[in-house]
Design a protein around this motif. Structure first.
Motif, PDB file in Angstrom:
ATOM      1  N   SER A  25     -18.577  17.169  12.549  1.00 57.79           N
ATOM      2  CA  SER A  25     -18.933  18.582  12.410  1.00 57.79           C
ATOM      3  C   SER A  25     -20.402  18.810  12.736  1.00 57.79           C
ATOM      4  O   SER A  25     -20.753  19.792  13.404  1.00 57.79           O
ATOM      5  CB  SER A  25     -18.625  19.034  10.986  1.00 57.79           C
ATOM      6  N   ALA A  26     -21.262  17.920  12.283  1.00 53.33           N
ATOM      7  CA  ALA A  26     -22.695  18.043  12.593  1.00 53.33           C
ATOM      8  C   ALA A  26     -22.926  17.919  14.095  1.00 53.33           C
ATOM      9  O   ALA A  26     -23.754  18.644  14.668  1.00 53.33           O
ATOM     10  CB  ALA A  26     -23.488  16.980  11.832  1.00 53.33           C
ATOM     11  N   GLU A  29     -21.823  21.181  15.690  1.00 48.93           N
ATOM     12  CA  GLU A  29     -22.824  22.222  15.431  1.00 48.93           C
ATOM     13  C   GLU A  29     -24.031  22.065  16.350  1.00 48.93           C
ATOM     14  O   GLU A  29     -24.549  23.040  16.884  1.00 48.93           O
ATOM     15  CB  GLU A  29     -23.254  22.178  13.972  1.00 48.93           C
ATOM     16  N   VAL A  32     -22.969  23.231  19.855  1.00 51.11           N
ATOM     17  CA  VAL A  32     -22.861  24.699  19.903  1.00 51.11           C
ATOM     18  C   VAL A  32     -24.258  25.322  19.888  1.00 51.11           C
ATOM     19  O   VAL A  32     -24.538  26.250  20.641  1.00 51.11           O
ATOM     20  CB  VAL A  32     -21.987  25.228  18.746  1.00 51.11           C
ATOM     21  N   ARG A  33     -25.154  24.787  19.065  1.00 52.58           N
ATOM     22  CA  ARG A  33     -26.528  25.308  19.006  1.00 52.58           C
ATOM     23  C   ARG A  33     -27.194  25.213  20.376  1.00 52.58           C
ATOM     24  O   ARG A  33     -27.840  26.155  20.837  1.00 52.58           O
ATOM     25  CB  ARG A  33     -27.342  24.528  17.969  1.00 52.58           C
ATOM     26  N   SER A  56     -26.535  28.915  10.708  1.00 56.79           N
ATOM     27  CA  SER A  56     -25.230  28.400  10.290  1.00 56.79           C
ATOM     28  C   SER A  56     -24.274  28.331  11.475  1.00 56.79           C
ATOM     29  O   SER A  56     -24.466  28.997  12.499  1.00 56.79           O
ATOM     30  CB  SER A  56     -24.627  29.310   9.218  1.00 56.79           C
ATOM     31  N   MET A  57     -23.248  27.550  11.303  1.00 56.18           N
ATOM     32  CA  MET A  57     -22.221  27.452  12.339  1.00 56.18           C
ATOM     33  C   MET A  57     -21.572  28.818  12.559  1.00 56.18           C
ATOM     34  O   MET A  57     -21.291  29.194  13.693  1.00 56.18           O
ATOM     35  CB  MET A  57     -21.184  26.396  11.944  1.00 56.18           C
ATOM     36  N   ASP A  58     -21.349  29.562  11.482  1.00 51.00           N
ATOM     37  CA  ASP A  58     -20.796  30.924  11.626  1.00 51.00           C
ATOM     38  C   ASP A  58     -21.685  31.770  12.537  1.00 51.00           C
ATOM     39  O   ASP A  58     -21.191  32.440  13.441  1.00 51.00           O
ATOM     40  CB  ASP A  58     -20.702  31.634  10.264  1.00 51.00           C
ATOM     41  N   LEU A  60     -23.886  30.825  14.767  1.00 49.55           N
ATOM     42  CA  LEU A  60     -23.878  30.317  16.139  1.00 49.55           C
ATOM     43  C   LEU A  60     -22.597  30.710  16.869  1.00 49.55           C
ATOM     44  O   LEU A  60     -22.629  31.163  18.017  1.00 49.55           O
ATOM     45  CB  LEU A  60     -24.040  28.789  16.146  1.00 49.55           C
ATOM     46  N   ALA A  90     -13.789  26.423  18.125  1.00 52.47           N
ATOM     47  CA  ALA A  90     -14.790  26.029  17.136  1.00 52.47           C
ATOM     48  C   ALA A  90     -14.592  26.814  15.838  1.00 52.47           C
ATOM     49  O   ALA A  90     -14.711  26.264  14.743  1.00 52.47           O
ATOM     50  CB  ALA A  90     -16.194  26.243  17.692  1.00 52.47           C
ATOM     51  N   LYS A  94     -13.657  25.097  12.337  1.00 47.80           N
ATOM     52  CA  LYS A  94     -14.628  25.272  11.257  1.00 47.80           C
ATOM     53  C   LYS A  94     -13.933  25.600   9.944  1.00 47.80           C
ATOM     54  O   LYS A  94     -14.313  25.094   8.890  1.00 47.80           O
ATOM     55  CB  LYS A  94     -15.634  26.356  11.621  1.00 47.80           C
ATOM     56  N   ASN A  98     -14.276  23.288   6.734  1.00 54.91           N
ATOM     57  CA  ASN A  98     -14.816  23.771   5.470  1.00 54.91           C
ATOM     58  C   ASN A  98     -13.950  23.353   4.291  1.00 54.91           C
ATOM     59  O   ASN A  98     -14.470  22.956   3.248  1.00 54.91           O
ATOM     60  CB  ASN A  98     -14.984  25.292   5.500  1.00 54.91           C
TER      61      ASN A  98
END
Length: 181
Positions: A25-26, A29, A32-33, A56-58, A60, A90, A94, A98
């Motif tokens: 997940s990291a 992220e 995506v960033r 946050s991933m949300d 992004l 994604a 996610k 979570n």
């Protein structure tokens, strides 16, 4: 409470699989960033990339979806027509991530009465109980809703980590970034 004592009641394979999801997940992220920052032409020289650090991933994903929407047409300008689909994937992953990362894990259903368990505890998929290896239960808190418990096979958690890794590498491949090991 000694957290290692609590973990000792859970299968070691579960603890390792949840850790694999956290690592994958990291990586997703981070990928995506980098893609969202690139869509915004963020520049490390003038510091505009700082806007994307710590988001946050949300944040992004939602901003990435906007940037590749028809209104902005960034995906077409950049020639990356698959990005809207990748951002949707994604978002779906996610939600599963979570639950796996933030949920409370039990070696078996936590509801003491079978009639409650039948209503409040569902398998993650139709194949959960057919999977080889242990099946554990996770309870996730949801905003202003009853918490529901799900049964997950450890192999399904490992598969989630694999899907997160694959998606991170797909994001990286769009921008010719090195794959995440």
């Amino acid at each position: 409470m000694d957290t290692s004592a609590k973990r000792s009641g859970l299968p070691q394979a579960l603890v390792l699989a949840v850790g694999s999801v956290a690592i994958a997940s990291a990586d997703l992220e981070g990928a995506v960033r980098r893609v969202v920052a690139d869509l915004c032409n963020a520049d490390p020289v003038n510091g505009t990339w700082l806007v994307f650090e710590g988001q946050s991933m949300d944040w992004l994903i939602q901003n990435g979806k906007v940037l590749v929407s028809d209104e902005f047409d960034s995906a077409r300008r950049h020639g990356h027509g698959d990005l809207p689909n990748l951002f949707r994937q994604a978002e779906r992953l996610k939600a599963e991530r979570n639950l796996v990362i933030h949920g409370q894990w039990y070696p078996e259903c936590s509801y003491p009465h079978p009639e409650d368990a039948a209503l409040m505890c569902t398998p993650h998929s139709a194949d959960t109980y057919a999977q080889a290896g242990p099946v554990c239960h996770v309870e996730g808190s949801r905003y202003r809703k009853w918490s529901l418990e799900q049964a997950w096979a450890v192999s399904e958690i490992e598969e989630l980590a694999d899907r997160l890794d694959q998606l991170a590498n797909r994001f990286c491949s769009i921008y010719n970034l090195p794959d995440i090991p």
